[in-house]
Design an enzyme around this catalytic site. Sequence first.
Site, PDB file in Angstrom:
ATOM      1  N   ASP A  41      26.459  23.808  -8.587  1.00 54.96           N
ATOM      2  CA  ASP A  41      27.826  23.353  -8.363  1.00 54.96           C
ATOM      3  C   ASP A  41      28.751  23.647  -9.532  1.00 54.96           C
ATOM      4  OD1 ASP A  41      28.485  20.332  -9.847  1.00 54.96           O
ATOM      5  OD2 ASP A  41      26.499  21.213 -10.020  1.00 54.96           O
ATOM      6  N   ARG A  47      27.974  23.557  -3.790  1.00 56.71           N
ATOM      7  CA  ARG A  47      26.525  23.453  -3.550  1.00 56.71           C
ATOM      8  C   ARG A  47      26.135  23.980  -2.167  1.00 56.71           C
ATOM      9  NH1 ARG A  47      24.195  20.436  -7.559  1.00 56.71           N
ATOM     10  NH2 ARG A  47      25.447  18.785  -8.486  1.00 56.71           N
ATOM     11  N   GLY A  54      21.077  19.694  -7.933  1.00 54.59           N
ATOM     12  CA  GLY A  54      21.073  21.142  -7.793  1.00 54.59           C
ATOM     13  C   GLY A  54      19.858  21.746  -7.136  1.00 54.59           C
ATOM     14  N   GLU A  75      13.441  23.014 -10.416  1.00 51.85           N
ATOM     15  CA  GLU A  75      14.782  23.032 -10.996  1.00 51.85           C
ATOM     16  C   GLU A  75      15.558  24.212 -10.415  1.00 51.85           C
ATOM     17  OE1 GLU A  75      17.275  21.610 -12.067  1.00 51.85           O
ATOM     18  OE2 GLU A  75      16.938  21.205 -14.182  1.00 51.85           O
ATOM     19  N   ASP A  76      16.867  24.038 -10.281  1.00 54.58           N
ATOM     20  CA  ASP A  76      17.685  25.132  -9.770  1.00 54.58           C
ATOM     21  C   ASP A  76      17.841  26.238 -10.798  1.00 54.58           C
ATOM     22  OD1 ASP A  76      19.298  23.585 -11.436  1.00 54.58           O
ATOM     23  OD2 ASP A  76      20.944  23.390 -10.011  1.00 54.58           O
ATOM     24  N   ASP A 107      18.274  27.069 -18.419  1.00 57.30           N
ATOM     25  CA  ASP A 107      19.008  27.884 -19.382  1.00 57.30           C
ATOM     26  C   ASP A 107      18.601  27.480 -20.790  1.00 57.30           C
ATOM     27  OD1 ASP A 107      20.546  25.439 -19.400  1.00 57.30           O
ATOM     28  OD2 ASP A 107      22.005  26.342 -18.072  1.00 57.30           O
TER      29      ASP A 107
END
Length: 165
Positions: free
Chosen positions: A148, A154, A34, A88-89, A92
């Site tokens: 994704d 993506r 990601g 990191e994308d 959470d």
Amino acid sequence: MPNEEILACIDGVAEKINRDYAGKQVMLLCVLNGAILFTAELMKRLNVECELASIKLTSYSGTQRMNEVHAATSLVGDVKGKNVIICEDIVDSGNSMEFLLGYLKDLGAADIKICTMLFKSQIFKKAFKVDYIGKSIPNVFILGFGLDYEEFGRNYKDIYIINEQ
């Protein structure tokens, strides 16, 4: 989120890293798959000397977060004694970052910072700090710009919310 807004968020993160690491070397650790686009765009904006490493973690099945995090690949790169910035994308729950922080400490990283394109502050309940945040978003499932849904989406240049209905 349009691509222009994404890139503006990355500009802001890069400015902070350039300021904080002026005159130092860093290793960017791209969390695959990601964060590939985010890490690439971030690297282009950094004025500091940097290396690139990667690791693939798994913590999702479809749109559902799993409780356990696994390293799906070995770390590609040597972090011992280095200033590591995890790229990191999205952060959470923080489970993946918690796993990775322990892993990198065990490998002897000198300093570890977390850098994320997107942050879901509503569900993040961990004790550690996310050091560099592109943008905080609500607790929705998204795809595009590296993110994704079952490996698709993506390549979208913008980020979209998935309607889980």
